[in-house]
Design a protein around this motif. Structure first.
Motif, PDB file in Angstrom:
ATOM      1  N   THR A  18     -13.019  27.744  -2.286  1.00  0.00           N
ATOM      2  CA  THR A  18     -12.070  26.720  -1.853  1.00  0.00           C
ATOM      3  C   THR A  18     -11.941  25.691  -2.967  1.00  0.00           C
ATOM      4  N   GLN A  19     -10.903  24.881  -2.895  1.00  0.00           N
ATOM      5  CA  GLN A  19     -10.700  23.838  -3.899  1.00  0.00           C
ATOM      6  C   GLN A  19     -11.881  22.858  -3.881  1.00  0.00           C
ATOM      7  N   GLU A  20     -12.400  22.557  -2.707  1.00  0.00           N
ATOM      8  CA  GLU A  20     -13.534  21.641  -2.593  1.00  0.00           C
ATOM      9  C   GLU A  20     -14.769  22.217  -3.281  1.00  0.00           C
ATOM     10  N   PRO A  29     -10.141  17.426  -9.936  1.00  0.00           N
ATOM     11  CA  PRO A  29      -9.228  17.928  -8.900  1.00  0.00           C
ATOM     12  C   PRO A  29      -7.975  18.612  -9.452  1.00  0.00           C
ATOM     13  N   ALA A  32      -8.991  21.948 -10.673  1.00  0.00           N
ATOM     14  CA  ALA A  32      -9.362  22.772  -9.516  1.00  0.00           C
ATOM     15  C   ALA A  32      -8.114  23.343  -8.848  1.00  0.00           C
ATOM     16  N   LYS A  33      -7.067  22.533  -8.790  1.00  0.00           N
ATOM     17  CA  LYS A  33      -5.808  22.985  -8.192  1.00  0.00           C
ATOM     18  C   LYS A  33      -5.200  24.122  -9.027  1.00  0.00           C
ATOM     19  N   MET A  36      -7.204  27.235  -8.391  1.00  0.00           N
ATOM     20  CA  MET A  36      -6.853  27.796  -7.080  1.00  0.00           C
ATOM     21  C   MET A  36      -5.546  28.580  -7.154  1.00  0.00           C
ATOM     22  N   SER A  37      -4.579  28.078  -7.894  1.00  0.00           N
ATOM     23  CA  SER A  37      -3.296  28.783  -8.036  1.00  0.00           C
ATOM     24  C   SER A  37      -3.490  30.129  -8.718  1.00  0.00           C
TER      25      SER A  37
END
Length: 177
Positions: A18-20, A29, A32-33, A36-37
């Motif tokens: 997860t991003q978290e 952050p 991290a985004k 995630m993509s």
């Protein structure tokens, strides 16, 4: 980024982050985004079309999925096939590796991957390196224990196959579970 790779050990774990969880590994952050993509794109590209997915209809189908993971192994290995709602194979994973005649198997080892991947159930399979696929009393007992734990989590262990030298025994077909 190194902390992230120390935290994971398989591609499947990487794809399920997860991003978290990524941020917890000292990654900002925004980065991290982006990660995630990329992971979402990788998961999309790695998912076979529905027409090529494997469906388990009977023990023979499960045996074909388990064979590449278990045949001709020098020690006992336990493999879990995670199933979706239509008995489609979601994943196949070695969950335990043991000695010549034993293998540690606990409900936690079985249930964790099923829950993490949103499966509705699973099929267990392990190899008897001796070549004799006759189930032992311990095989039956541990399977029943795992089935009870799975039931408490609204999961179903539909079968446990024991593989030997080009043979297998389904505990479900034998009426042992």
């Amino acid at each position: 980024m190194q902390l992230l790779f120390f935290r994971i050990s398989t591609v499947q774990e990487l794809l399920e982050l997860t991003q978290e969880e990524i941020i917890e590994c000292d990654i900002r952050p925004a980065k991290a985004k982006q990660i995630m993509s990329v992971l979402r794109l990788g998961k999309y590209l790695a998912t076979p079309p529905a027409s090529t997915r494997i469906i388990i209809k009977n023990p023979d189908d499960a045996y074909e999925v388990l064979k590449p993971h278990l045949l001709y192994r020098p020690n006992e290995k336990m493999v879990l096939i995670g199933l979706g709602t239509k008995n489609n194979v979601v994943f196949t994973e070695v969950i335990s590796s043991g000695t010549l005649n034993s293998c540690l198997l606990t409900p936690l080892l079985v249930l964790r991957p099923l829950i993490k991947r949103n499966c509705t159930g699973g099929i267990l399979g392990h190899v008897h390196p001796s070549g004799d696929c006759t189930p032992s009393p311990e095989d039956v007992l541990v399977t029943k224990t795992i089935m009870d734990a799975a039931s408490a989590c609204s999961l179903e262990i539909t079968d446990h196959l024991i593989l030997g030298d080009n043979c297998y025994v389904s505990l479900r077909q034998k009426g042992l579970i």
